[in-house]
Design a protein around this motif. Sequence first.
Motif, PDB file in Angstrom:
ATOM      1  N   THR A 125      65.551 112.705  81.023  1.00 12.38           N
ATOM      2  CA  THR A 125      65.118 112.560  79.623  1.00 12.38           C
ATOM      3  C   THR A 125      63.602 112.650  79.513  1.00 12.38           C
ATOM      4  O   THR A 125      63.071 113.362  78.665  1.00 12.38           O
ATOM      5  N   HIS A 126      62.895 111.927  80.365  1.00  9.45           N
ATOM      6  CA  HIS A 126      61.430 111.932  80.272  1.00  9.45           C
ATOM      7  C   HIS A 126      60.845 113.303  80.622  1.00  9.45           C
ATOM      8  O   HIS A 126      59.917 113.777  79.976  1.00  9.45           O
ATOM      9  N   ALA A 184      51.655 101.333  80.925  1.00 15.45           N
ATOM     10  CA  ALA A 184      52.455 102.461  81.410  1.00 15.45           C
ATOM     11  C   ALA A 184      53.461 102.947  80.367  1.00 15.45           C
ATOM     12  O   ALA A 184      53.645 104.140  80.184  1.00 15.45           O
ATOM     13  N   CYS A 185      54.133 102.039  79.695  1.00 18.12           N
ATOM     14  CA  CYS A 185      55.185 102.422  78.755  1.00 18.12           C
ATOM     15  C   CYS A 185      54.704 102.284  77.317  1.00 18.12           C
ATOM     16  O   CYS A 185      55.150 103.012  76.430  1.00 18.12           O
ATOM     17  N   CYS A 213      53.715 105.030  74.648  1.00 16.48           N
ATOM     18  CA  CYS A 213      54.718 105.830  73.925  1.00 16.48           C
ATOM     19  C   CYS A 213      55.789 104.968  73.269  1.00 16.48           C
ATOM     20  O   CYS A 213      56.360 105.350  72.263  1.00 16.48           O
ATOM     21  N   HIS A 214      56.135 103.833  73.875  1.00 20.66           N
ATOM     22  CA  HIS A 214      57.220 102.997  73.352  1.00 20.66           C
ATOM     23  C   HIS A 214      56.629 101.769  72.671  1.00 20.66           C
ATOM     24  O   HIS A 214      55.821 101.055  73.286  1.00 20.66           O
TER      25      HIS A 214
HETATM   26  C1  HEC Z   1      54.271 109.846  77.538  1.00 24.94           C
HETATM   27  C2  HEC Z   1      55.273 109.161  76.771  1.00 24.94           C
HETATM   28  C3  HEC Z   1      56.230 108.203  77.472  1.00 24.94           C
HETATM   29  C4  HEC Z   1      55.941 107.246  78.413  1.00 24.94           C
HETATM   30  C5  HEC Z   1      54.610 106.946  79.058  1.00 24.94           C
HETATM   31  C6  HEC Z   1      57.172 106.541  78.664  1.00 24.94           C
HETATM   32  N1  HEC Z   1      58.186 107.055  77.922  1.00 24.94           N
HETATM   33 FE1  HEC Z   1      60.104 106.459  77.889  1.00 24.94          FE
HETATM   34  N2  HEC Z   1      60.599 107.939  76.623  1.00 24.94           N
HETATM   35  C7  HEC Z   1      59.700 108.845  76.098  1.00 24.94           C
HETATM   36  C8  HEC Z   1      60.431 109.833  75.328  1.00 24.94           C
HETATM   37  C9  HEC Z   1      59.806 110.988  74.548  1.00 24.94           C
HETATM   38  C10 HEC Z   1      61.781 109.484  75.415  1.00 24.94           C
HETATM   39  C11 HEC Z   1      62.972 110.249  74.843  1.00 24.94           C
HETATM   40  C12 HEC Z   1      62.992 110.214  73.364  1.00 24.94           C
HETATM   41  C13 HEC Z   1      63.441 108.909  72.870  1.00 24.94           C
HETATM   42  O1  HEC Z   1      64.650 108.679  72.865  1.00 24.94           O
HETATM   43  O2  HEC Z   1      62.594 108.069  72.517  1.00 24.94           O
HETATM   44  C14 HEC Z   1      61.850 108.279  76.217  1.00 24.94           C
HETATM   45  C15 HEC Z   1      63.029 107.589  76.497  1.00 24.94           C
HETATM   46  C16 HEC Z   1      63.095 106.411  77.226  1.00 24.94           C
HETATM   47  C17 HEC Z   1      64.284 105.650  77.469  1.00 24.94           C
HETATM   48  C18 HEC Z   1      65.665 106.009  76.971  1.00 24.94           C
HETATM   49  C19 HEC Z   1      66.212 106.996  77.982  1.00 24.94           C
HETATM   50  C20 HEC Z   1      67.537 107.557  77.621  1.00 24.94           C
HETATM   51  O3  HEC Z   1      68.015 108.346  78.449  1.00 24.94           O
HETATM   52  O4  HEC Z   1      68.067 107.247  76.562  1.00 24.94           O
HETATM   53  C21 HEC Z   1      63.940 104.580  78.242  1.00 24.94           C
HETATM   54  C22 HEC Z   1      64.851 103.485  78.765  1.00 24.94           C
HETATM   55  C23 HEC Z   1      62.528 104.680  78.498  1.00 24.94           C
HETATM   56  N3  HEC Z   1      62.039 105.802  77.862  1.00 24.94           N
HETATM   57  C24 HEC Z   1      61.812 103.795  79.278  1.00 24.94           C
HETATM   58  C25 HEC Z   1      60.462 103.944  79.594  1.00 24.94           C
HETATM   59  C26 HEC Z   1      59.735 103.051  80.465  1.00 24.94           C
HETATM   60  C27 HEC Z   1      60.302 101.829  81.146  1.00 24.94           C
HETATM   61  C28 HEC Z   1      58.457 103.522  80.532  1.00 24.94           C
HETATM   62  C29 HEC Z   1      57.316 102.957  81.333  1.00 24.94           C
HETATM   63  C30 HEC Z   1      57.538 102.788  82.757  1.00 24.94           C
HETATM   64  C31 HEC Z   1      58.399 104.718  79.724  1.00 24.94           C
HETATM   65  N4  HEC Z   1      59.619 104.937  79.179  1.00 24.94           N
HETATM   66  C32 HEC Z   1      57.272 105.492  79.551  1.00 24.94           C
HETATM   67  C33 HEC Z   1      58.353 108.857  76.273  1.00 24.94           C
HETATM   68  C34 HEC Z   1      57.656 108.075  77.163  1.00 24.94           C
END
Ligand code: HEC
Length: 434
Positions: free
Chosen positions: A278-279, A316-317, A320-321
Motif C-alpha cells: 500500500t505505501h 515518522a508517521c 502523513c497520518h
Molecule cells: C509519506 C506519507 C506516509 C507516511 C510517512 C506513512 N504513511 Fe501510512 N499511509 C500513507 C498512504 C498514502 C496510505 C494509503 C492511503 C490511505 O489509506 O490512507 C497509508 C496507509 C497506511 C495504513 C493502512 C494500510 C492498509 O493497507 O490499509 C497503515 C496501517 C499505515 N499507513 C501506517 C503507517 C505507519 C505506522 C507509519 C509510520 C511508521 C506510516 N503509515 C507512515 C502514507 C504514509
Amino acid sequence: MKRSGATIFLVGAIVVLAVGLIGVLLYLKNQPAPTRGVQPLIEIAAMEPDSSKWGLNFPNQYSTLEKTKTNNTRTTYGGSQPASKLEEDPRLVTLFNGYPFSKDYNEERGHLNALTDVRATKRVNEKTAGTCYSCKSSNNPGLWAEMGMAEYDHMLFKDLGSKIEQPIGCANCHEANTMKLIVTNPALDEALKAQGLDWHTFTRQEMRTVVCANCHVEYYFKGDGKYLTFPWANGRRIEDISKFYADIQFKDWEHPQSKAPMIKMQHPEFEVFTADSTHYKAGVACADCHMPYTRDGAAKFSTHDVKSPLLNAEAACGQCHTDVNYVTARVADIQKQVRQTMDATEDALVAAINAIEAATKTANVDPTLLAEAQNLHREAQLRWDFIAAENSMGFHNPEEVLRILASATDIARQAQLKAVQAAGTPAILQSSSQ
Ligand code: HEC
Ligand code: HEC
Ligand code: HEC
Ligand code: HEC
C-alpha cells in the motif's frame, strides 16, 4: 451607500495581508531546502570513507548517524537490542540445522554497529568470503573502484579485513560534494540492469528507496569467486527468486535431517516493500518512515538515526497520518497476526523435517517420492525465510507476507505427506497426499 472608514480600513488591511502572504509563499517556494543552503566548509574527496570529514560540512546528519551506535531500545518485534533469535524461538535451531545460522542469529542493530557485529558473529570462520563485508563499510565504494568487485569478492574475509576500517557511512549512500543519492554497490547496478532498469533515470523519491537496496536485499555468492549477485533476473517476487535458484540448482547448504538442498534468505526488505505494498503504491519511500525530517533550531534535515519508526512515530508517521496512535496500533495488530501465522508455518516445517528424516531411515523408501518431499521442504522453507528474514514482521507489506506464509505452510504440509507416502505408510495417507 457611503462606506464607513472602518470598512475601508478592513478591506485595505486584508489586501495588504494577502499580498504579503503571497510574497512569503513565493519566497519560501524559491528557497532551497534549509540544510542544502549551507555552504560546504571543506571539499570531500570522492568516495571518502571517513564520515567525520563529511560531518564537518553536515554536522546534523553526522551527529544523528552517530546515534545509531547506541540507540539500543527494543520494540515488540524489532528495535536494536541484539537479542538471540535462537533462544527466543528454538524451532529455528531445527530449521537452520547444519548451517551457521543455527549457532548464532541475533536481532540487527543500527548502522554504525555493522562492522563490529559482522566481526563478532560466530557465523564467520577461516573460509568465510570477503563478500560478507559488502554491506558493512564505507570503505567499500573506494575499494570497489580501486580493485573491482570481482577481485574484492575473491578475497577471504580474514584477508580483506585489514583494508576495512569504517562502518557504514556517508559514502555508502551519497556522491561526495553533490550529496546526490547514488547506487554504490555494483551488484545492485547489475541487478537493476538485468531487469532493464537504469537508476540514473530514477526520480529523487525513487532514490529514497533504492539507496537502501544497496544492502537491504536478498543476495547470493555466485561461483567460486563468490561474486555478489542479486537473484532478480526473473523478477523480485518470491516465486521469481525461487525459480531463479532452482534453474541454476543453487543451494546454501544441505539440511542434515531431511537432506534437502536449502536456501538461506537474507533481509529482503526492498523486494517485499516494493511488491505492490500500500505505501509503495502510494509513492512512500523507505526514507519517509526511517529518516523523517527533524528540526534542530532553524535547521530542518533528514534524521540519519535510522531505526524502528515505532521509536519515533510522531515524526515518522505523523507527517502523513493525523492519528498516530491509530496507525501504530495497526502495526501492532498486523505484526501479531503475521507472527501467529509464521508460528503455524514453522510448526509445519518442523513436522516436514521430522517426517522426511524418518522416511530416509525407512528400508525400501521410494527415492522419487523422497526427492519430491525434499524439494517441497526446500521450497516451503525458502518462502518462510523470505518473510522471517525480512525485518518488519510483515508491516512493510501485510497482504504479500500473509500470502507467502499461507503458501509456505501448504507446501510444508505437502512435504510431510509426501514423506509419509515415500516411506510406504498407510494407503489412507497416500491417497490424501495426491
Ligand atoms: C509519506 C506519507 C506516509 C507516511 C510517512 C506513512 N504513511 Fe501510512 N499511509 C500513507 C498512504 C498514502 C496510505 C494509503 C492511503 C490511505 O489509506 O490512507 C497509508 C496507509 C497506511 C495504513 C493502512 C494500510 C492498509 O493497507 O490499509 C497503515 C496501517 C499505515 N499507513 C501506517 C503507517 C505507519 C505506522 C507509519 C509510520 C511508521 C506510516 N503509515 C507512515 C502514507 C504514509
Ligand atoms: C510506511 C512506513 C515504512 C516504510 C515506507 C518502510 N518501513 Fe521499514 N519499518 C517500518 C515499521 C513500522 C517497522 C517495524 C518496526 C518494529 O517492529 O519495531 C519497520 C521495520 C524495518 C526494519 C527493522 C527495524 C528493526 O527495528 O528491527 C528494517 C531493516 C526496515 N524496516 C527497512 C526498511 C527498508 C529498507 C524500507 C524500504 C525498502 C522500509 N523499511 C520501508 C515502517 C516503514
Ligand atoms: C543509509 C544511507 C545514508 C547514509 C549512510 C547517509 N545518508 Fe545522508 N541522506 C540519505 C537519504 C535517503 C537522504 C534524503 C535525501 C533526499 O531526500 O533527497 C539523505 C539526505 C542527506 C542530506 C540532504 C539534507 C537532508 O538532511 O535531507 C545531506 C546533507 C546528507 N544526507 C548528508 C549525509 C552525511 C554527511 C552522511 C554521513 C555522515 C550521510 N548523509 C549518510 C541517506 C544516507
Ligand atoms: C551499506 C549497506 C546499508 C545501506 C545502504 C542501508 N543499510 Fe540499513 N542496515 C545495514 C546493516 C548491515 C544493518 C544491521 C547492522 C547491525 O545489526 O549491526 C542495517 C540495519 C538497519 C536497520 C535496523 C536498525 C536497528 O536499530 O535495528 C534499519 C531500520 C535500516 N537498516 C534501514 C535502512 C534504510 C531505510 C536504508 C536506506 C535509507 C538503509 N538501511 C540503508 C546495511 C545498510
